[in-house]
Write a protein that holds these residues in place. Structure first.
Motif, PDB file in Angstrom:
ATOM      1  N   LEU A 131       0.810  -1.273  -0.010  1.00  0.00           N
ATOM      2  CA  LEU A 131       0.049   0.064   0.054  1.00  0.00           C
ATOM      3  C   LEU A 131       0.939   1.372   0.085  1.00  0.00           C
ATOM      4  CD1 LEU A 131      -2.898  -0.882   2.368  1.00  0.00           C
ATOM      5  CD2 LEU A 131      -2.984  -0.737   0.111  1.00  0.00           C
ATOM      6  N   THR A 132       1.917   1.098   0.460  1.00  0.00           N
ATOM      7  CA  THR A 132       2.877   2.253   0.400  1.00  0.00           C
ATOM      8  C   THR A 132       3.218   2.620  -0.777  1.00  0.00           C
ATOM      9  OG1 THR A 132       3.763   1.859   2.666  1.00  0.00           O
ATOM     10  CG2 THR A 132       5.062   3.409   1.551  1.00  0.00           C
ATOM     11  N   GLY A 133       3.742   1.631  -1.593  1.00  0.00           N
ATOM     12  CA  GLY A 133       4.057   1.508  -3.019  1.00  0.00           C
ATOM     13  C   GLY A 133       3.140   2.249  -3.792  1.00  0.00           C
ATOM     14  N   LEU A 134       1.704   1.622  -3.519  1.00  0.00           N
ATOM     15  CA  LEU A 134       0.543   2.111  -4.397  1.00  0.00           C
ATOM     16  C   LEU A 134       0.246   3.749  -3.943  1.00  0.00           C
ATOM     17  CD1 LEU A 134      -1.977  -0.836  -4.164  1.00  0.00           C
ATOM     18  CD2 LEU A 134      -0.594  -0.156  -6.058  1.00  0.00           C
ATOM     19  N   ALA A 135       0.492   3.994  -2.683  1.00  0.00           N
ATOM     20  CA  ALA A 135       0.234   5.377  -2.352  1.00  0.00           C
ATOM     21  C   ALA A 135       1.229   6.398  -3.105  1.00  0.00           C
ATOM     22  CB  ALA A 135       0.325   5.698  -1.005  1.00  0.00           C
ATOM     23  N   PHE A 136       2.477   5.837  -3.106  1.00  0.00           N
ATOM     24  CA  PHE A 136       3.452   6.517  -3.983  1.00  0.00           C
ATOM     25  C   PHE A 136       3.282   6.865  -5.543  1.00  0.00           C
ATOM     26  CE2 PHE A 136       7.550   7.184  -6.279  1.00  0.00           C
ATOM     27  CZ  PHE A 136       8.196   8.404  -5.468  1.00  0.00           C
ATOM     28  N   ALA A 137       2.596   5.813  -6.216  1.00  0.00           N
ATOM     29  CA  ALA A 137       2.232   5.993  -7.518  1.00  0.00           C
ATOM     30  C   ALA A 137       0.973   6.694  -7.519  1.00  0.00           C
ATOM     31  CB  ALA A 137       1.913   4.463  -7.859  1.00  0.00           C
ATOM     32  N   LEU A 138       0.027   6.488  -6.689  1.00  0.00           N
ATOM     33  CA  LEU A 138      -1.252   7.366  -6.523  1.00  0.00           C
ATOM     34  C   LEU A 138      -0.903   8.964  -6.436  1.00  0.00           C
ATOM     35  CD1 LEU A 138      -4.297   7.062  -6.882  1.00  0.00           C
ATOM     36  CD2 LEU A 138      -4.366   6.930  -4.457  1.00  0.00           C
ATOM     37  N   GLU A 139       0.094   9.111  -5.823  1.00  0.00           N
ATOM     38  CA  GLU A 139       0.407  10.676  -5.756  1.00  0.00           C
ATOM     39  C   GLU A 139       0.878  11.286  -7.104  1.00  0.00           C
ATOM     40  OE1 GLU A 139       2.762  12.455  -1.966  1.00  0.00           O
ATOM     41  OE2 GLU A 139       3.621  10.384  -2.275  1.00  0.00           O
ATOM     42  N   TRP A 140       1.427  10.357  -7.917  1.00  0.00           N
ATOM     43  CA  TRP A 140       2.071  10.836  -9.156  1.00  0.00           C
ATOM     44  C   TRP A 140       1.117  10.629 -10.388  1.00  0.00           C
ATOM     45  CZ3 TRP A 140       5.871  13.863  -9.131  1.00  0.00           C
ATOM     46  CH2 TRP A 140       7.071  13.925  -8.144  1.00  0.00           C
ATOM     47  N   VAL A 141       0.335   9.699 -10.355  1.00  0.00           N
ATOM     48  CA  VAL A 141      -0.425   9.477 -11.607  1.00  0.00           C
ATOM     49  C   VAL A 141      -1.084  10.750 -11.963  1.00  0.00           C
ATOM     50  CG1 VAL A 141      -2.312   8.283 -12.709  1.00  0.00           C
ATOM     51  CG2 VAL A 141      -0.264   6.958 -11.711  1.00  0.00           C
ATOM     52  N   PRO A 142      -1.991  11.102 -10.807  1.00  0.00           N
ATOM     53  CA  PRO A 142      -2.868  12.590 -11.282  1.00  0.00           C
ATOM     54  C   PRO A 142      -1.820  13.778 -11.632  1.00  0.00           C
ATOM     55  CG  PRO A 142      -3.664  11.388  -9.011  1.00  0.00           C
ATOM     56  CD  PRO A 142      -2.245  10.905  -9.770  1.00  0.00           C
ATOM     57  N   ARG A 143      -0.784  13.864 -10.846  1.00  0.00           N
ATOM     58  CA  ARG A 143       0.073  14.950 -11.167  1.00  0.00           C
ATOM     59  C   ARG A 143       0.459  14.943 -12.564  1.00  0.00           C
ATOM     60  NH1 ARG A 143       4.366  14.985  -6.167  1.00  0.00           N
ATOM     61  NH2 ARG A 143       2.818  15.419  -4.433  1.00  0.00           N
ATOM     62  N   LEU A 144       0.689  13.834 -13.238  1.00  0.00           N
ATOM     63  CA  LEU A 144       1.043  13.558 -14.547  1.00  0.00           C
ATOM     64  C   LEU A 144       0.057  13.896 -15.626  1.00  0.00           C
ATOM     65  CD1 LEU A 144       3.262  10.310 -14.809  1.00  0.00           C
ATOM     66  CD2 LEU A 144       4.027  12.975 -14.442  1.00  0.00           C
ATOM     67  N   ALA A 145      -0.969  13.710 -14.983  1.00  0.00           N
ATOM     68  CA  ALA A 145      -2.319  14.007 -16.142  1.00  0.00           C
ATOM     69  C   ALA A 145      -2.594  15.182 -15.731  1.00  0.00           C
ATOM     70  CB  ALA A 145      -3.544  13.087 -15.468  1.00  0.00           C
ATOM     71  N   ALA A 146      -2.161  16.170 -14.840  1.00  0.00           N
ATOM     72  CA  ALA A 146      -2.566  17.519 -14.820  1.00  0.00           C
ATOM     73  C   ALA A 146      -1.726  18.477 -15.670  1.00  0.00           C
ATOM     74  CB  ALA A 146      -2.563  17.976 -13.445  1.00  0.00           C
ATOM     75  N   PHE A 147      -0.402  17.843 -15.934  1.00  0.00           N
ATOM     76  CA  PHE A 147       0.739  18.663 -16.514  1.00  0.00           C
ATOM     77  C   PHE A 147       0.093  19.286 -17.901  1.00  0.00           C
ATOM     78  CE2 PHE A 147       4.147  16.664 -13.937  1.00  0.00           C
ATOM     79  CZ  PHE A 147       4.558  17.822 -13.379  1.00  0.00           C
TER      80      PHE A 147
END
Length: 425
Positions: free
Chosen positions: A54-70
């Motif tokens: 879940l820690t690894g998934l949380a790290f991924a979840l932090e970044w996926v929306p950021r990439l979509a917003a760029f």
């Protein structure tokens, strides 16, 4: 000129304020909020769930929306200006964080708290990218105004980012340990509100893209990037390098807490030490660029990062892990000064926001991949994944800087360099 329209009053010259007030202070507040959320949220997830997956998934979840917003963020900044976008994004982030601070104490079950924290990571990731693109665009404009001393402005901006990275993880770890989740989140909100109050001022171009779909901004930025081979090659090398850095960041809480038996505060100490090393590297890189040019400074930083990346994957004690991580991030810091300076020199101002968004999007794509790698890898095998990624990092950086060795944009030293400094080929 048919691709751009003349903007209205928002493009008036900014008031006669110092760089400290116009650029550096807003960037400081935003960087502090960014660092605390980026490093604090995975710690909260690990403390809540005790799960490496879940820690690894949380790290991924932090970044996926950021990439979509760029893509959208770059286009919005180009059209509506840095001050307005920065202020709105900062206020929204503060509101979301305050809401989470009041909701989380009511969550009695582990699942509910985890879902809430992961939603917080995703939402803050999106709005943070809008404020970041706005702040970067303002800093790039200040660099252009500085002319041949652009790298000095960029070194200050990078120093601000690294100082925030120095203080942010340690502060998040100690606040989480001392006063809990609510106090940590309210501190993030305070930093966001301070950034909204200050907001960056800079001279903005009068040429503004007309309204267009978000993908149009992405296409514009991509076309600009591929037309600048020096920048494209540098970003390619750094993108490969970021996979190793991302895996290290995502795996650090698991390695330090579960493998090395340290506390969550010890994880923050590692990133604070890394940021301190990066600050020193930024100062040295500025000195090197003044006298030698961008390529020698960048190549030396790449060598340090590549060797340290290979070594940190073999670290067996907390002290070794801390020191080698700090050396690795020092190399990354030096390369970032080179990247930001080259970016501010080469990207045309009317499309800077869109092109900046694309460059950051490409470079950050490895981070959610890194989070998924950590989530899918058994905790006992993380060392092997780190080793493989470090090998890719060394190979990618070597190839990129070998290709860039004759690029005039990276070989020209500062005009005030002492006699005998190498000249552009």
């Amino acid at each position: 000129m048919t691709d751009f329209v003349i903007a209205g009053p928002r493009h008036a010259l900014p008031p006669q304020l110092s760089l400290l007030r116009r650029i550096y202070l807003p960037r400081t507040a935003d960087a502090a909020a960014f660092a605390m959320s980026t490093y604090g949220i995975p710690l909260i997830v690990l403390a809540t769930t005790q799960s490496a997956t879940l820690t690894g998934l949380a790290f991924a979840l932090e970044w996926v929306p950021r990439l979509a917003a760029f893509s959208l963020a770059g286009q919005v900044v180009d059209r509506h200006g840095t001050k307005r976008v920065f202020r709105i994004a900062s206020v929204l982030r503060a509101l979301v964080v305050v809401a989470a601070a009041f909701i989380l104490p009511t969550q009695t079950g582990g699942t509910g708290a985890t879902v809430t924290v992961m939603a917080l990571a995703a939402i803050t990731g999106v709005v943070t990218e809008f404020s970041y693109i706005a702040a970067e665009t303002a800093g790039a404009s200040a660099s252009k105004d500085a002319g041949d001393r652009a790298h000095r402005v960029q070194s200050v901006l990078l120093g601000i980012d690294q100082t925030a990275t120095l203080a942010g993880p340690a502060l998040a770890g100690f606040l989480l340990h001392g006063i809990g989740v609510t106090g940590t989140l309210l501190t993030m909100a305070a930093c966001s509100l301070l950034g909204a109050l200050l907001a960056p001022w800079h001279r903005e171009s009068r040429l503004v893209p007309p309204p267009a779909p978000a993908l149009a901004g992405l296409r514009t930025g991509w076309k600009t990037l591929v037309s600048l081979p020096a920048l494209a090659w540098l970003i390619t090398g750094l993108t490969v390098s970021n996979l190793a850095t991302g895996v290290l960041q995502a795996a650090a809480p698991v390695i330090v807490v579960q493998h090395l038996g340290q506390s969550s505060a010890a994880v923050g100490v590692i990133w604070s030490a890394a940021a301190a090393a990066s600050l020193l590297a930024v100062a040295l890189c500025r000195f090197a660029i003044d006298r030698l040019g961008l390529w020698p400074a960048g190549a030396a930083s790449a060598a340090v990062a590549g060797l340290a990346g290979l070594a940190v994957s073999q670290a067996g004690t907390y002290t070794h892990f801390l020191v080698l991580t700090a050396v690795l991030m020092a190399g990354e810091g030096g390369m970032t000064v080179v990247l930001r300076t080259l970016r501010s020199r080469l990207i045309p101002e009317p499309v800077f926001g869109a092109t900046l968004a694309v460059t950051i999007l490409v470079m950050l794509l490895p981070f959610p991949v890194a989070g998924l790698l950590v989530a899918l890898t058994p905790a006992t095998e993380l060392g092997h994944v780190l080793t493989a990624c470090a090998g890719l990092q060394a190979a990618g950086l070597s190839a990129a800087f070998w290709r860039l060795r004759r690029e005039p944009a990276l070989r020209t030293p500062h005009p005030d360099a002492p006699p005998g400094a190498p000249e552009s080929p």
